[in-house]
Motif scaffolding. Structure first.
Motif, PDB file in Angstrom:
ATOM      1  N   VAL A 120     -23.514  24.757  12.395  1.00 14.60           N
ATOM      2  CA  VAL A 120     -22.658  23.837  11.635  1.00 14.60           C
ATOM      3  C   VAL A 120     -23.456  23.048  10.603  1.00 14.60           C
ATOM      4  CG1 VAL A 120     -21.338  21.696  11.895  1.00 14.60           C
ATOM      5  CG2 VAL A 120     -20.877  23.614  13.404  1.00 14.60           C
ATOM      6  N   ALA A 121     -24.690  22.689  10.968  1.00 20.48           N
ATOM      7  CA  ALA A 121     -25.511  21.847  10.094  1.00 20.48           C
ATOM      8  C   ALA A 121     -25.927  22.550   8.813  1.00 20.48           C
ATOM      9  CB  ALA A 121     -26.749  21.370  10.851  1.00 20.48           C
ATOM     10  N   ARG A 122     -25.767  23.852   8.746  1.00 25.24           N
ATOM     11  CA  ARG A 122     -26.105  24.590   7.523  1.00 25.24           C
ATOM     12  C   ARG A 122     -25.009  24.476   6.464  1.00 25.24           C
ATOM     13  NH1 ARG A 122     -30.280  28.470   8.200  1.00 25.24           N
ATOM     14  NH2 ARG A 122     -29.484  29.592   6.386  1.00 25.24           N
ATOM     15  N   ILE A 123     -23.857  23.945   6.831  1.00 26.40           N
ATOM     16  CA  ILE A 123     -22.718  23.895   5.917  1.00 26.40           C
ATOM     17  C   ILE A 123     -22.793  22.624   5.075  1.00 26.40           C
ATOM     18  CG2 ILE A 123     -20.197  23.856   5.775  1.00 26.40           C
ATOM     19  CD1 ILE A 123     -20.174  25.228   8.547  1.00 26.40           C
ATOM     20  N   PRO A 124     -23.001  22.746   3.754  1.00 22.96           N
ATOM     21  CA  PRO A 124     -23.187  21.560   2.893  1.00 22.96           C
ATOM     22  C   PRO A 124     -22.038  20.564   2.978  1.00 22.96           C
ATOM     23  CG  PRO A 124     -23.781  23.556   1.699  1.00 22.96           C
ATOM     24  CD  PRO A 124     -23.136  23.991   2.982  1.00 22.96           C
TER      25      PRO A 124
END
Length: 211
Positions: free
Chosen positions: A84-88
């Motif tokens: 999830v943290a990769r999604i800007p």
């Protein structure tokens, strides 16, 4: 006083952040829990963690009261959070909350992976906590065994290496030390020694600013 504590999984940054916050009577935020909670809510809604729109909706509708969920601290939750943290869009949605937390009167302690570089680049103190992958895997293994989980060292080490790669290679806010962060390697330190070292770093930093 704003203190930014960054570092990879199982480096000990969360424990240090809580100890430091208690020492200076400051509020503390484990920012990783925000991403873990978003991932939990996405999966609960039957979407994939990598689905940007489902993840964004979960981030915007995040119930902060749910951060006390003990399931958020499991390795599985951490692995989903790193997706999830990769999604800007998710990072942008959670950024204002983190900055508002840091800006409260008296300051705060925040730990995560991009506090010193993105969330609070003007933090008074920045510490990047690290340890070898093998040491971190051993720490995580002992935590899992204490919870009664049946896992192997090899599985946990592979998971940590995969998370390190995912967190450090993302295009948006990759995990890395801030250029002005103090590095604290806890590979050969227990929590008391690591805490003493961190307090020393903070006191020296405050002294430099006050000079």
């Amino acid at each position: 006083m704003i203190i930014a504590i960054d570092g990879p999984a199982a480096s000990g940054k969360g424990t240090l952040a809580r100890r430091i916050a208690a020492h200076w009577a400051l509020p503390c935020l484990d920012t990783g829990l925000l991403y873990r909670a978003v991932a939990r809510d996405v999966v609960a809604a039957s979407f994939r963690p990598a689905d940007p729109w489902a993840a964004l909706a979960a981030a915007r509708g995040l119930d902060l009261a749910g951060l006390s969920d003990p399931d958020l601290r499991t390795p599985a939750a951490g692995d989903l959070a790193s997706i999830v943290a990769r999604i800007p869009q998710v990072r942008a949605a959670l950024l204002s909350y983190q900055r508002n937390f840091a800006a409260q009167p008296g300051g705060a302690v925040l730990d995560g992976r991009d506090i010193g570089t993105v969330v609070c680049p003007e933090a008074d103190v920045k510490i990047y906590v690290t340890a070898s992958a093998e040491v971190r895997a051993d720490r995580r293994l002992r935590e899992c065994l204490a919870r009664g989980e049946n896992v192997s060292f090899e599985h946990i080490l592979a998971d940590i290496l995969r998370r390190d790669e995912r967190d450090s290679s993302r295009d948006n806010a990759p995990m890395r030390p801030a250029h002005d962060a103090d590095l604290l390697d806890t590979s050969d330190l227990d929590i008391e020694a690591a805490f003493d070292a961190a307090v020393g770093l903070i006191k020296r930093k405050i002294g430099q600013q006050g000079a």
